[in-house]
Design a protein around this motif. Structure first.
Motif, PDB file in Angstrom:
ATOM      1  N   VAL A 179     124.838  14.616 -28.223  1.00 29.56           N
ATOM      2  CA  VAL A 179     124.442  13.563 -29.151  1.00 29.56           C
ATOM      3  C   VAL A 179     123.373  14.097 -30.093  1.00 29.56           C
ATOM      4  O   VAL A 179     122.537  14.912 -29.701  1.00 29.56           O
ATOM      5  CB  VAL A 179     123.919  12.319 -28.393  1.00 29.56           C
ATOM      6  N   SER A 180     123.427  13.685 -31.334  1.00 30.67           N
ATOM      7  CA  SER A 180     122.420  14.103 -32.307  1.00 30.67           C
ATOM      8  C   SER A 180     122.358  13.076 -33.430  1.00 30.67           C
ATOM      9  O   SER A 180     123.345  12.396 -33.719  1.00 30.67           O
ATOM     10  CB  SER A 180     122.759  15.473 -32.890  1.00 30.67           C
ATOM     11  N   ASN A 181     121.184  12.972 -34.046  1.00 32.83           N
ATOM     12  CA  ASN A 181     121.088  12.129 -35.236  1.00 32.83           C
ATOM     13  C   ASN A 181     121.541  12.930 -36.450  1.00 32.83           C
ATOM     14  O   ASN A 181     121.629  14.157 -36.417  1.00 32.83           O
ATOM     15  CB  ASN A 181     119.659  11.605 -35.420  1.00 32.83           C
ATOM     16  N   LEU A 182     121.817  12.230 -37.520  1.00 34.90           N
ATOM     17  CA  LEU A 182     122.228  12.858 -38.776  1.00 34.90           C
ATOM     18  C   LEU A 182     121.268  12.526 -39.911  1.00 34.90           C
ATOM     19  O   LEU A 182     121.484  12.947 -41.035  1.00 34.90           O
ATOM     20  CB  LEU A 182     123.636  12.379 -39.168  1.00 34.90           C
ATOM     21  N   HIS A 183     120.213  11.798 -39.616  1.00 28.58           N
ATOM     22  CA  HIS A 183     119.392  11.255 -40.699  1.00 28.58           C
ATOM     23  C   HIS A 183     118.386  12.247 -41.260  1.00 28.58           C
ATOM     24  O   HIS A 183     117.826  12.010 -42.320  1.00 28.58           O
ATOM     25  CB  HIS A 183     118.649   9.998 -40.229  1.00 28.58           C
ATOM     26  N   LYS A 184     118.143  13.359 -40.597  1.00 34.30           N
ATOM     27  CA  LYS A 184     117.105  14.261 -41.075  1.00 34.30           C
ATOM     28  C   LYS A 184     117.707  15.519 -41.682  1.00 34.30           C
ATOM     29  O   LYS A 184     117.778  15.659 -42.901  1.00 34.30           O
ATOM     30  CB  LYS A 184     116.159  14.614 -39.927  1.00 34.30           C
ATOM     31  N   TRP A 185     118.183  16.412 -40.842  1.00 35.11           N
ATOM     32  CA  TRP A 185     118.680  17.692 -41.340  1.00 35.11           C
ATOM     33  C   TRP A 185     120.074  17.585 -41.947  1.00 35.11           C
ATOM     34  O   TRP A 185     120.540  18.518 -42.593  1.00 35.11           O
ATOM     35  CB  TRP A 185     118.663  18.724 -40.211  1.00 35.11           C
ATOM     36  N   PHE A 186     120.728  16.448 -41.762  1.00 33.38           N
ATOM     37  CA  PHE A 186     122.063  16.269 -42.335  1.00 33.38           C
ATOM     38  C   PHE A 186     122.045  15.302 -43.511  1.00 33.38           C
ATOM     39  O   PHE A 186     123.089  14.873 -43.981  1.00 33.38           O
ATOM     40  CB  PHE A 186     123.036  15.780 -41.256  1.00 33.38           C
ATOM     41  N   PHE A 187     120.838  14.926 -43.955  1.00 33.16           N
ATOM     42  CA  PHE A 187     120.643  14.162 -45.196  1.00 33.16           C
ATOM     43  C   PHE A 187     121.185  12.733 -45.158  1.00 33.16           C
ATOM     44  O   PHE A 187     121.357  12.116 -46.208  1.00 33.16           O
ATOM     45  CB  PHE A 187     121.280  14.893 -46.394  1.00 33.16           C
ATOM     46  N   CYS A 188     121.476  12.195 -43.987  1.00 32.52           N
ATOM     47  CA  CYS A 188     121.996  10.830 -43.901  1.00 32.52           C
ATOM     48  C   CYS A 188     120.849   9.820 -43.793  1.00 32.52           C
ATOM     49  O   CYS A 188     119.730  10.172 -43.434  1.00 32.52           O
ATOM     50  CB  CYS A 188     122.910  10.683 -42.688  1.00 32.52           C
ATOM     51  N   PRO A 189     121.125   8.545 -44.067  1.00 32.00           N
ATOM     52  CA  PRO A 189     120.109   7.513 -43.858  1.00 32.00           C
ATOM     53  C   PRO A 189     119.815   7.345 -42.366  1.00 32.00           C
ATOM     54  O   PRO A 189     120.610   7.765 -41.516  1.00 32.00           O
ATOM     55  CB  PRO A 189     120.772   6.242 -44.424  1.00 32.00           C
ATOM     56  N   PRO A 190     118.674   6.736 -42.021  1.00 37.56           N
ATOM     57  CA  PRO A 190     118.378   6.470 -40.607  1.00 37.56           C
ATOM     58  C   PRO A 190     119.481   5.643 -39.953  1.00 37.56           C
ATOM     59  O   PRO A 190     120.148   4.848 -40.611  1.00 37.56           O
ATOM     60  CB  PRO A 190     117.062   5.687 -40.673  1.00 37.56           C
TER      61      PRO A 190
END
Length: 211
Positions: free
Chosen positions: A10-21
């Motif tokens: 699992v990983s977020n996409l909002h920081k290093w992948f330029f997506c919104p929170p």
């Protein structure tokens, strides 16, 4: 994911992948037991597989998910795509970290080979950085007076370890710099110059408590 043999990732996409929170992803390895994995919010799609169960979980803003295809297109505009971005971020953050350490007469707090897009850089001991409270105060001072936002950490040697020194004393404060495609040399020069100015003016962290 098959290369690392992960059952779940699992990983977020909002920081290093330029997506919104709130944009993130969950990987589940296909197996005979994967059908027993369900979204915690159940609805009429229950039992149709985790991807379908996760596609609609009620009335909410799905905008952060809907932009992901556009984000992928944006990332692929850069040479090498995401792999190229990762490599350039690593190379640049190491370069900037070495530039700061050389200017301040300190050290890198993490080996370059163990750093991705972030690296720790020692602060000059003349700032007398002696506590977590000093870290917070110095960070606030840099933000308010120099318009520099940077995480700062207090680090002391463990018992039995020899501390890291510069020419004036032990290094106990570190900044954590990072690099992304939008950062420029001027960002790091601004931080470098701010710290050098504080040292030149004879400032210590305790002085910022009363300013």
């Amino acid at each position: 994911m098959s290369e690392v043999g992960a059952d779940f990732y699992v990983s977020n996409l909002h920081k290093w992948f330029f997506c919104p929170p709130s944009a993130a992803f969950l990987y589940c390895k296909k197996s005979t037991s994967s059908s027993d994995v369900h979204h915690p919010v159940v609805s009429h799609e229950y039992g149709n597989g985790l991807p379908i169960e996760s596609s609609w979980i009620g009335t909410r803003d799905y905008g952060s998910q809907l932009v992901i295809p556009a984000v992928l297109e944006f990332i692929n505009r850069f040479e090498g795509g995401i792999d190229g971005i990762v490599k350039r971020n690593h190379d640049e953050v190491v370069k900037m970290g070495k530039m700061l350490a050389e200017s301040w007469g300190t050290n890198l707090g993490t080996p370059p080979e163990m750093s991705a897009a972030m690296i720790m850089v020692g602060l000059p001991s003349r700032l007398c950085h002696n506590s977590e409270e000093d870290a917070v105060t110095l960070r606030s001072h840099l933000r308010d007076r120099y318009e520099v936002e940077i995480p700062i950490f207090h680090q002391v040697s463990k018992e039995g370890e020899e501390g890291v020194r510069d020419n004036e004393g032990f290094i106990t404060g570190y900044v954590r710099i990072s690099h992304q495609v939008y950062n420029t040399l001027k960002d790091y020069e601004k931080l470098r110059n701010a710290i050098n100015q504080l040292v030149e003016d004879g400032k210590t962290c305790k002085m910022f408590y009363i300013e």
